[in-house]
Design an enzyme around this catalytic site. Sequence first.
Site, PDB file in Angstrom:
ATOM      1  N   GLY A  15      79.473 100.200 121.066  1.00 28.40           N
ATOM      2  CA  GLY A  15      79.178  99.018 121.323  1.00 28.40           C
ATOM      3  C   GLY A  15      78.052  98.431 119.488  1.00 28.40           C
ATOM      4  O   GLY A  15      77.182  99.195 120.018  1.00 28.40           O
ATOM      5  N   LYS A 143      70.375  89.873 128.257  1.00 27.55           N
ATOM      6  CA  LYS A 143      71.239  88.639 128.191  1.00 27.55           C
ATOM      7  C   LYS A 143      72.320  88.312 127.256  1.00 27.55           C
ATOM      8  O   LYS A 143      72.259  89.410 126.347  1.00 27.55           O
ATOM      9  CB  LYS A 143      69.780  87.862 128.288  1.00 27.55           C
ATOM     10  CG  LYS A 143      69.091  88.868 126.838  1.00 27.55           C
ATOM     11  CD  LYS A 143      68.864  87.414 125.995  1.00 27.55           C
ATOM     12  CE  LYS A 143      69.940  87.063 125.134  1.00 27.55           C
ATOM     13  NZ  LYS A 143      70.400  87.659 123.717  1.00 27.55           N
ATOM     14  N   GLU A 211      64.817  82.725 112.497  1.00 23.62           N
ATOM     15  CA  GLU A 211      65.479  83.660 112.185  1.00 23.62           C
ATOM     16  C   GLU A 211      66.697  83.550 110.854  1.00 23.62           C
ATOM     17  O   GLU A 211      66.487  82.559 110.373  1.00 23.62           O
ATOM     18  CB  GLU A 211      66.439  84.326 113.139  1.00 23.62           C
ATOM     19  CG  GLU A 211      66.287  84.305 114.373  1.00 23.62           C
ATOM     20  CD  GLU A 211      67.028  85.399 114.997  1.00 23.62           C
ATOM     21  OE1 GLU A 211      67.829  85.851 115.104  1.00 23.62           O
ATOM     22  OE2 GLU A 211      67.982  84.834 116.104  1.00 23.62           O
ATOM     23  N   HIS A 235      64.521  84.088 125.839  1.00 18.59           N
ATOM     24  CA  HIS A 235      63.257  84.092 125.457  1.00 18.59           C
ATOM     25  C   HIS A 235      62.662  82.887 125.035  1.00 18.59           C
ATOM     26  O   HIS A 235      61.184  83.319 125.362  1.00 18.59           O
ATOM     27  CB  HIS A 235      63.224  84.352 123.769  1.00 18.59           C
ATOM     28  CG  HIS A 235      64.408  85.738 123.748  1.00 18.59           C
ATOM     29  ND1 HIS A 235      65.071  86.770 124.591  1.00 18.59           N
ATOM     30  CD2 HIS A 235      65.477  86.155 123.018  1.00 18.59           C
ATOM     31  CE1 HIS A 235      65.778  87.454 124.166  1.00 18.59           C
ATOM     32  NE2 HIS A 235      66.524  86.992 122.762  1.00 18.59           N
TER      33      HIS A 235
HETATM   34  C1  BG6 Z   1      68.661  88.010 121.133  1.00 16.34           C
HETATM   35  C2  BG6 Z   1      69.784  87.267 120.617  1.00 16.34           C
HETATM   36  O1  BG6 Z   1      68.965  88.097 121.912  1.00 16.34           O
HETATM   37  O2  BG6 Z   1      67.644  87.941 119.886  1.00 16.34           O
HETATM   38  C3  BG6 Z   1      70.141  87.133 118.914  1.00 16.34           C
HETATM   39  O3  BG6 Z   1      70.667  86.962 120.993  1.00 16.34           O
HETATM   40  C4  BG6 Z   1      68.172  86.910 117.900  1.00 16.34           C
HETATM   41  O4  BG6 Z   1      70.698  86.306 118.049  1.00 16.34           O
HETATM   42  C5  BG6 Z   1      67.575  88.345 118.587  1.00 16.34           C
HETATM   43  O5  BG6 Z   1      69.115  87.195 116.691  1.00 16.34           O
HETATM   44  C6  BG6 Z   1      65.983  88.121 117.916  1.00 16.34           C
HETATM   45  O6  BG6 Z   1      65.369  88.911 118.652  1.00 16.34           O
HETATM   46  P1  BG6 Z   1      64.264  89.234 117.355  1.00 16.34           P
HETATM   47  O7  BG6 Z   1      63.353  90.554 118.197  1.00 16.34           O
HETATM   48  O8  BG6 Z   1      65.155  89.740 116.195  1.00 16.34           O
HETATM   49  O9  BG6 Z   1      63.482  88.099 116.893  1.00 16.34           O
END
Ligand code: BG6
Length: 486
Positions: A15, A143, A211, A235
Amino acid sequence: MKPESFAFVLFGATGDLAKRKILPALFEAHRAGLLPADGRIVGVARGQLDADGYRNWISTHVPEHLPSGVAGDPAWIEFLARISYLPLDLSAKSDFLALKAVLDDIDGVRVFYLATGPSLFVPTCQALAAVGLNVNARVVLEKPLGHDLHSSDAINDAVGELFEEQQIYRIDHYLGKESVQNLLALRFGNVLFEPLWRREWVSNIQITIAEELGAEDRGEFYDSTGALRDMVQNHLLQLLAIVAMEPPHSMDSDSVRDEKLRVLRALKPIKPADVPSMAVRGQYRDGVIRGQSVPAYVDEKGVTPASITETFVALKVEIENWRWAGVPFFLRTGKRLAGRMAEIVVNFRPVPHSAIDATGSSAPAPNRLVIRLQPNESIRLYAQAKKPGERMNLANVYLDLAFDQFFRQAQMEAYQRLLLDVIHGRLSLFVRRDEQETAWKWVDPLLKAWGRGEGTPKPYAAGTWGPASASALLAQHGTCWLEEEN
Ligand code: BG6
């Protein structure tokens, strides 16, 4: 301590998560010499591959997710030698007996990493337990665990009948980030901040995870999930808990988790009538990011054209305890925003009386602590200084702690850290059931209000900081998001 050997069984072995995060993290741990030498990795998935086929798949898909590549690195060959594969049908007991036979030949603790959808967690755990594989074992659950309070309870109940709580590792990769652990060091390793870390001195706190990426190739998953479940329930609430918690008496797993839980329990419950004034949801339209045109959310692959799934959330949260009563915490996350960054901003109150020309341009700006979690981890403490010259004019200057300049040492990636914790049986950076339930309980009324179609997501152009109403949320409190000031 002698490293434990292990068998790491990766469900969902072909995956997206396996190729982007888990296998790269395992390889980096191997390359750094941190994996016990006898440890083995067994990929399992439905596809009919053999071990060589799986190693080829890994060689094709994983190196692009390793910033320093693997070309010519003998560690890559050694890493592949740890790997085998077993095709597995969840409903076939014979397949689980075959897995058991493979594992019987490997020493050490068994780690079952379920990098699959939450609907498969219970059947997988049941099938493992049916062949006795729930002993000397740890199970890692990705999660989001469930879709809401009810479904997460159902999963936790069913898994809890087969595995002890101490065997269950609910992963939230934000807790594995070096910068998030640094927040604990900052708060509890210094005397400077603790006396000021309370309602008397703090006017508001902002936590942002922004993001630039959109739904990418996860459109179908994301469309049935949305930002509230994907980022806020886990988060963002975990970051909030770490920012707001009381000092734990030690860093052992339950002391830290007990304190986080107290914060989550003290979150002011969301009443349906309050939703419009405390929550904003948005969805991105097309726009431009780093000079590239990007499509609207509804035009992404796997997304329904009439989707009202939110790709942006901003919230005003209150914590009902003596330390924080009356201090708003503003949380925000979104996809396709103007930049990639995660940041905690602590805005302190203004000085109680300014002896320095309070009406002129030199009125002192309140102190501010900006904790940048990513990219470029840093902490900046903004303070007032006198500008050189005849007059007492103030300027906002900052003390800057840029950690990459202090520690000339690469940081360990979050998944790598957490996978090593699972192998070594360290639970403190994993989410305990009661924390997770409390977070779902808090989020549930908002999910329900939005599920009833109360308000629809506000549009925002990709490459901006989200809908205008996210700014209005703060304006009600006489403040604004940090980037609006710059
Ligand atoms: C994940 C989410 O838990 O965290 C994603 O499912 C997200 O949608 C990602 O892009 C962001 O993580 P990081 O570490 O890149 O900030």
